[in-house]
Design an enzyme around this catalytic site. Structure first.
Site, PDB file in Angstrom:
ATOM      1  N   GLY A  12       0.827  -1.215   0.000  1.00 28.00           N
ATOM      2  CA  GLY A  12       0.000   0.000   0.000  1.00 28.00           C
ATOM      3  C   GLY A  12       0.852   1.252   0.000  1.00 28.00           C
ATOM      4  O   GLY A  12       0.528   2.232   0.669  1.00 28.00           O
ATOM      5  N   ASP A  62      -2.682  -6.854  -5.949  1.00 27.46           N
ATOM      6  CA  ASP A  62      -3.760  -6.789  -4.958  1.00 27.46           C
ATOM      7  C   ASP A  62      -3.321  -7.724  -3.822  1.00 27.46           C
ATOM      8  O   ASP A  62      -3.237  -8.942  -4.016  1.00 27.46           O
ATOM      9  CB  ASP A  62      -5.061  -7.274  -5.598  1.00 27.46           C
ATOM     10  N   VAL A  63      -3.025  -7.159  -2.661  1.00 25.09           N
ATOM     11  CA  VAL A  63      -2.453  -7.988  -1.588  1.00 25.09           C
ATOM     12  C   VAL A  63      -3.403  -9.089  -1.123  1.00 25.09           C
ATOM     13  O   VAL A  63      -2.965 -10.070  -0.519  1.00 25.09           O
ATOM     14  CB  VAL A  63      -2.001  -7.143  -0.362  1.00 25.09           C
ATOM     15  N   TYR A 156     -13.674  -3.010  10.222  1.00 25.76           N
ATOM     16  CA  TYR A 156     -12.354  -2.372  10.299  1.00 25.76           C
ATOM     17  C   TYR A 156     -11.755  -2.566  11.697  1.00 25.76           C
ATOM     18  O   TYR A 156     -10.598  -2.989  11.836  1.00 25.76           O
ATOM     19  CB  TYR A 156     -12.498  -0.876   9.976  1.00 25.76           C
ATOM     20  N   LYS A 160      -8.345  -4.854  12.742  1.00 24.31           N
ATOM     21  CA  LYS A 160      -7.148  -4.289  13.374  1.00 24.31           C
ATOM     22  C   LYS A 160      -6.881  -4.962  14.725  1.00 24.31           C
ATOM     23  O   LYS A 160      -5.716  -5.183  15.092  1.00 24.31           O
ATOM     24  CB  LYS A 160      -7.283  -2.772  13.517  1.00 24.31           C
TER      25      LYS A 160
HETATM   26  P1  NAD Z   1      -4.294   5.325   2.058  1.00 24.44           P
HETATM   27  O1  NAD Z   1      -5.649   5.049   1.533  1.00 24.44           O
HETATM   28  O2  NAD Z   1      -3.569   6.502   1.524  1.00 24.44           O
HETATM   29  O3  NAD Z   1      -3.338   4.075   1.896  1.00 24.44           O
HETATM   30  C1  NAD Z   1      -3.791   2.754   1.852  1.00 24.44           C
HETATM   31  C2  NAD Z   1      -3.009   2.068   0.769  1.00 24.44           C
HETATM   32  O4  NAD Z   1      -3.341   0.680   0.728  1.00 24.44           O
HETATM   33  C3  NAD Z   1      -3.325   2.667  -0.600  1.00 24.44           C
HETATM   34  O5  NAD Z   1      -2.118   2.862  -1.302  1.00 24.44           O
HETATM   35  C4  NAD Z   1      -4.179   1.593  -1.249  1.00 24.44           C
HETATM   36  O6  NAD Z   1      -4.094   1.589  -2.645  1.00 24.44           O
HETATM   37  C5  NAD Z   1      -3.544   0.352  -0.637  1.00 24.44           C
HETATM   38  N1  NAD Z   1      -4.413  -0.812  -0.745  1.00 24.44           N
HETATM   39  C6  NAD Z   1      -5.669  -0.952  -0.293  1.00 24.44           C
HETATM   40  N2  NAD Z   1      -6.143  -2.158  -0.624  1.00 24.44           N
HETATM   41  C7  NAD Z   1      -5.149  -2.796  -1.305  1.00 24.44           C
HETATM   42  C8  NAD Z   1      -5.036  -4.065  -1.915  1.00 24.44           C
HETATM   43  N3  NAD Z   1      -6.058  -4.932  -1.918  1.00 24.44           N
HETATM   44  N4  NAD Z   1      -3.868  -4.383  -2.516  1.00 24.44           N
HETATM   45  C9  NAD Z   1      -2.845  -3.510  -2.550  1.00 24.44           C
HETATM   46  N5  NAD Z   1      -2.891  -2.285  -1.984  1.00 24.44           N
HETATM   47  C10 NAD Z   1      -4.042  -1.937  -1.384  1.00 24.44           C
HETATM   48  O7  NAD Z   1      -4.463   5.444   3.633  1.00 24.44           O
HETATM   49  P2  NAD Z   1      -3.382   5.347   4.806  1.00 24.44           P
HETATM   50  O8  NAD Z   1      -3.948   6.111   5.920  1.00 24.44           O
HETATM   51  O9  NAD Z   1      -2.025   5.667   4.336  1.00 24.44           O
HETATM   52  O10 NAD Z   1      -3.474   3.794   5.194  1.00 24.44           O
HETATM   53  C11 NAD Z   1      -2.344   3.007   5.494  1.00 24.44           C
HETATM   54  C12 NAD Z   1      -2.634   2.144   6.705  1.00 24.44           C
HETATM   55  O11 NAD Z   1      -2.770   3.001   7.852  1.00 24.44           O
HETATM   56  C13 NAD Z   1      -3.922   1.329   6.617  1.00 24.44           C
HETATM   57  O12 NAD Z   1      -3.682   0.020   7.060  1.00 24.44           O
HETATM   58  C14 NAD Z   1      -4.852   2.049   7.568  1.00 24.44           C
HETATM   59  O13 NAD Z   1      -5.818   1.183   8.130  1.00 24.44           O
HETATM   60  C15 NAD Z   1      -3.881   2.571   8.604  1.00 24.44           C
HETATM   61  N6  NAD Z   1      -4.400   3.682   9.408  1.00 24.44           N
HETATM   62  C16 NAD Z   1      -4.658   4.888   8.840  1.00 24.44           C
HETATM   63  C17 NAD Z   1      -5.170   5.904   9.638  1.00 24.44           C
HETATM   64  C18 NAD Z   1      -5.492   7.281   9.074  1.00 24.44           C
HETATM   65  O14 NAD Z   1      -6.124   8.073   9.760  1.00 24.44           O
HETATM   66  N7  NAD Z   1      -5.064   7.611   7.899  1.00 24.44           N
HETATM   67  C19 NAD Z   1      -5.394   5.685  10.994  1.00 24.44           C
HETATM   68  C20 NAD Z   1      -5.122   4.447  11.529  1.00 24.44           C
HETATM   69  C21 NAD Z   1      -4.613   3.448  10.729  1.00 24.44           C
END
Ligand code: NAD
Length: 252
Positions: A12, A62-63, A156, A160
């Site tokens: 991601g 796609d992971v 979600y 987690k």
């Molecule tokens: P983001 O949407 O920018 O990044 C998520 C990434 O995962 C994207 O690049 C997306 O394309 C990729 N992704 C999703 N499904 C996929 C799949 N099936 N195969 C390959 N890639 C895939 O958002 P982010 O905030 O950078 O998220 C990163 C992590 O941080 C996530 O696990 C999210 O749950 C966690 N997180 C984010 C927040 C927040 O507030 N942003 C808070 C807590 C946790």
């Protein structure tokens, strides 16, 4: 913190926290494997990584697809010959009412990407991480501890919480091989995931009022923590969860 010649997979990493982590690792000398689905965004991230003089590998995958997950690990080994660090960061969040007809579809989608993909990639990467005495960072969320936000985010939050427990179990299992496994649980971070969630009346300008520190994080703050935990400075840390949430959890 030097990661000179370390090989790092960040899932991601086309956007948000993953992109910031990939770029930060490359800046510190790592060869980074950029994994995502959007080719243009991945190319942009890999160009930034390569501007620091190290090779980056882009794997469109796609992971949650097992064949793609295998390809991520195989292409990494073919290109760089080893694996030092796995960052399971790819994740999605989506609203779904428990009683809606599509609830189970949404639940499966979220669990497949946020939990099962991390489990399978860990399974595939483990023999290679044992060879390098590497480590794994799993990106969880404060939602793994509290049912924050909304009751429509049950999947979600569940994904987690399960990722946290899985991480601790694997940390215990792999400790005998010198492989560390840690968890980072962010609170709100300014990335696409919150924009894509369609929260009613959501606005980044007023959102900072929701945290005790009256701010949200930028992706680079989480990347800093990822690099610290992946580095030798954290050589005594395994099975731990590091929270970076601007105080959200002390309010709950
Ligand atoms: P983001 O949407 O920018 O990044 C998520 C990434 O995962 C994207 O690049 C997306 O394309 C990729 N992704 C999703 N499904 C996929 C799949 N099936 N195969 C390959 N890639 C895939 O958002 P982010 O905030 O950078 O998220 C990163 C992590 O941080 C996530 O696990 C999210 O749950 C966690 N997180 C984010 C927040 C927040 O507030 N942003 C808070 C807590 C946790």
């Amino acid at each position: 913190m030097s990661f000179n010649n370390k090989v790092v997979i960040v899932t991601g990493s086309s956007s948000g926290i993953g992109a910031a982590a990939a770029i930060a690792f490359a800046k510190e000398g790592a060869n980074v494997v950029v994994v995502g689905r959007n080719e243009e965004k991945m190319k942009n991230v890999s160009n930034k990584c390569e501007s620091f003089g190290k090779k980056a590998l882009v794997v469109k995958a796609d992971v949650s697809n097992d064949a793609d997950a295998k390809r991520i690990v195989n292409e990494t080994l073919n290109k760089f010959g080893k694996l030092d660090i796995l960052v399971n960061n790819a994740g999605i969040a989506e609203h779904s009412e428990l009683t809606s007809k599509d609830f189970m579809k949404s639940f499966d989608r979220v669990m497949n990407i946020n939990l099962r993909a991390a489990v399978y990639l860990t399974h595939l990467a483990t023999p290679h991480l044992i060879k390098t005495k590497g480590n794994i960072i799993n990106i969880s969320s404060v939602a793994g501890t509290v049912n924050s936000g909304s009751s429509t985010l049950i999947a979600y939050c569940t994904s987690k919480a399960a990722l946290n427990h899985f991480s601790r179990g694997v940390a215990l299992k792999l400790a005998e091989h010198g492989v560390r496994v840690n968890i980072i649980s962010p609170g709100p971070v300014r990335t696409d995931i919150l924009d894509n969630l369609s929260i009613p009346n959501f606005n980044w300008d007023t959102f900072n009022e929701t945290t005790p520190l009256k701010r949200y994080s930028e992706p680079e703050e989480i990347a800093d923590l990822i690099l610290f935990l992946a580095s030798d400075k954290a050589r005594g840390i395994t099975g731990s969860e590091f929270v970076s949430d601007n105080g959200i959890l002390i309010k709950n």
